[in-house]
Write a protein that holds these residues in place. Structure first.
Motif, PDB file in Angstrom:
ATOM      1  N   PRO A 161       6.267   7.633  -2.371  1.00 23.05           N
ATOM      2  CA  PRO A 161       5.890   8.600  -3.413  1.00 23.05           C
ATOM      3  C   PRO A 161       6.933   8.750  -4.516  1.00 23.05           C
ATOM      4  O   PRO A 161       6.582   9.005  -5.679  1.00 23.05           O
ATOM      5  N   GLU A 162       8.217   8.585  -4.179  1.00 17.41           N
ATOM      6  CA  GLU A 162       9.249   8.725  -5.205  1.00 17.41           C
ATOM      7  C   GLU A 162       9.179   7.576  -6.207  1.00 17.41           C
ATOM      8  O   GLU A 162       9.270   7.796  -7.423  1.00 17.41           O
ATOM      9  N   LEU A 163       9.042   6.362  -5.692  1.00 18.45           N
ATOM     10  CA  LEU A 163       8.901   5.224  -6.595  1.00 18.45           C
ATOM     11  C   LEU A 163       7.646   5.375  -7.447  1.00 18.45           C
ATOM     12  O   LEU A 163       7.651   5.065  -8.645  1.00 18.45           O
ATOM     13  N   ALA A 164       6.573   5.867  -6.838  1.00 25.62           N
ATOM     14  CA  ALA A 164       5.319   6.061  -7.569  1.00 25.62           C
ATOM     15  C   ALA A 164       5.497   7.076  -8.688  1.00 25.62           C
ATOM     16  O   ALA A 164       5.014   6.877  -9.811  1.00 25.62           O
ATOM     17  N   LYS A 214       1.348   7.343 -12.495  1.00 28.97           N
ATOM     18  CA  LYS A 214       2.438   6.503 -12.989  1.00 28.97           C
ATOM     19  C   LYS A 214       2.566   5.181 -12.243  1.00 28.97           C
ATOM     20  O   LYS A 214       3.427   4.357 -12.589  1.00 28.97           O
ATOM     21  N   VAL A 215       1.718   4.977 -11.233  1.00 26.20           N
ATOM     22  CA  VAL A 215       1.706   3.665 -10.585  1.00 26.20           C
ATOM     23  C   VAL A 215       1.065   2.672 -11.553  1.00 26.20           C
ATOM     24  O   VAL A 215      -0.048   2.877 -12.034  1.00 26.20           O
ATOM     25  N   ARG A 216       1.774   1.613 -11.842  1.00 29.00           N
ATOM     26  CA  ARG A 216       1.302   0.653 -12.831  1.00 29.00           C
ATOM     27  C   ARG A 216       0.380  -0.386 -12.192  1.00 29.00           C
ATOM     28  O   ARG A 216       0.407  -0.600 -10.987  1.00 29.00           O
ATOM     29  N   LYS A 218       8.192   3.248 -10.827  1.00 31.37           N
ATOM     30  CA  LYS A 218       8.847   2.050 -10.318  1.00 31.37           C
ATOM     31  C   LYS A 218       7.994   1.289  -9.314  1.00 31.37           C
ATOM     32  O   LYS A 218       8.457   0.320  -8.707  1.00 31.37           O
ATOM     33  N   LEU A 219       6.760   1.747  -9.136  1.00 32.76           N
ATOM     34  CA  LEU A 219       5.835   1.093  -8.225  1.00 32.76           C
ATOM     35  C   LEU A 219       4.651   0.555  -9.017  1.00 32.76           C
ATOM     36  O   LEU A 219       4.109   1.233  -9.890  1.00 32.76           O
ATOM     37  N   ALA A 220       4.264  -0.669  -8.693  1.00 31.79           N
ATOM     38  CA  ALA A 220       3.079  -1.270  -9.315  1.00 31.79           C
ATOM     39  C   ALA A 220       2.259  -1.956  -8.240  1.00 31.79           C
ATOM     40  O   ALA A 220       2.793  -2.423  -7.224  1.00 31.79           O
TER      41      ALA A 220
END
Length: 398
Positions: free
Chosen positions: A254-257, A330-332, A261-263
């Motif tokens: 969840p933090e990366l998301a 924000k997840v790419r 920073k998560l795709a």
């Protein structure tokens, strides 16, 4: 030493990471084995009957984007190694549009020293120009989307990979200058990353890592544990559960998301729809998100990219809807599989919310489109060219 010569010298040197470039292949010592035989036999004739100063006109049979640097650099280097002078007139700036049959280069020098170099400089020219043209077209069609050059494993050797990376960088730079496109932000290998102003290649995981791990989430965990400082891009099509696995990975990180920073990467093959999609639902998704894309006439090829199987515009919109609804805006989304200029054009029609496109499809469907040609147009100051190629003569000559 001039600035141009210094630039050439830097370009010929090994890359900073220790891998040599392929720009000096073939070398003067190995050249004869790679040259069309009729050129080496012609060289023997010229040696026996006397040299002449000639001018070659180099052109292509289709419109292209000018990407001559690799060919010119190699030609200058070989001629310098031979102690022979050469005058190369590049008729268009790098990145310029060049029409079919329009001369790109005039090369003037000793017939004896130039005749056996044609095979190689044409090899380094044609494919680069077509790659540049197609890369530019893709970038212009989707100016707000970043591209990654993932063509290396589809290339016929390292020299072709070098040519493709260079061509893509030229087309990308043109799109950035012309329309402010994001363009190509990098490629898949370290050795050619310098063409995109990068120190290393980009990439997270192949499908093989997911098969090795046994689950998509576990593969993501393995990668993140091994490369904790890297952004995480996770393939989600391995098990045919694109939505389920994308959400599972986002919930696991969840933090990366939340930090962007998560795709998730969609690479679904054309034999099936992504999870939860079929023809009816694909139409419904686009009717909600981009109705104008499906309410006009569309060709069969366009419809496949809009609402068909594989990585369609509807598939990308469906993934975006589900990620947003689950609280992961924000997840790419990274998309790959079959992206060339035509598919990019359709994605633009549908305003597909794709952040990055990975493509190896610079090459045209027909490799014959990459063929460059050189004809001599002047022998010792006398204009002369085979019938039908008079258009290659310099203006004012006949």
């Amino acid at each position: 030493m001039s600035a141009i010569e210094r630039d050439d010298e830097d370009r010929m040197a090994p890359a900073g990471n220790g891998w040599p470039t392929t720009l000096r292949h073939p070398t003067p010592d190995t050249l004869s084995g790679y040259v069309d035989k009729y050129f080496t036999r012609t060289k023997d004739c010229v040696a026996a009957f006397g040299d002449k100063r000639v001018t070659y006109a180099v052109f292509m049979r289709r419109p292209v984007t000018c990407a001559t640097r690799l060919a010119v650099d190699w030609l200058k280097w070989v001629m310098a190694e031979r102690g022979a002078e050469v005058d190369i007139q590049v008729l268009h700036k790098e990145g310029a549009w060049v029409g079919a049959g329009e001369p790109m280069l005039y090369i003037t020098g000793s017939f004896y020293h130039l005749v056996d170099l044609e095979t190689q400089y044409l090899q380094k020219l044609g494919a680069a120009c077509v790659a540049a043209y197609n890369a530019y077209t893709m970038c212009v069609e989707l100016p707000k989307t970043a591209f990654l050059a993932m063509d290396a494993r589809h290339c016929a050797g390292t020299e072709m990979a070098e040519i493709m990376a260079y061509g893509a960088s030229v087309g990308s730079a043109k799109a950035k200058n012309k329309v402010g496109a994001v363009g190509f932000i990098g490629n898949a290998t370290d050795a050619t990353a310098h063409y995109f102003a990068q120190n290393r290649g980009f990439g997270t995981m192949p499908h093989a890592l997911i098969g090795y791990a046994g689950s998509t989430v576990r593969a993501a965990e393995m990668f993140h544990e091994t490369h904790p400082a890297e952004n995480l891009t996770v393939l989600v099509d391995y098990f045919g559960q694109e939505i389920t696995d994308a959400l599972a990975v986002a919930r696991r990180f969840p933090e990366l998301a939340a930090e962007g920073k998560l795709a998730v990467r969609l690479d679904t093959h054309g034999g099936r729809y992504i999870e939860g999609l079929d023809t009816a639902e694909a139409y419904a998704v686009l009717d909600r998100k981009a109705p104008e894309a499906i309410r006009g006439y569309r060709t069969e090829a366009e419809l496949r990219s809009l609402i068909g199987t594989g990585v369609s515009a509807a598939a990308i919109w469906s993934m975006r809807e589900r990620l947003d609804a689950a609280g992961f805006p924000k997840v790419r989304i990274v998309a790959s599989s079959g992206f060339g200029p035509e598919k990019c054009r359709v994605m633009a029609l549908a305003k597909a919310p794709v952040d990055v496109i990975g493509t190896g499809s610079y090459l045209p469907d027909k490799w014959s489109e990459t063929y460059a040609t050189a004809d001599i147009i002047d022998y010792d100051g006398e204009p002369r060219v085979k019938v039908g190629r008079e258009f290659l003569l310099r203006k004012g000559e006949s």
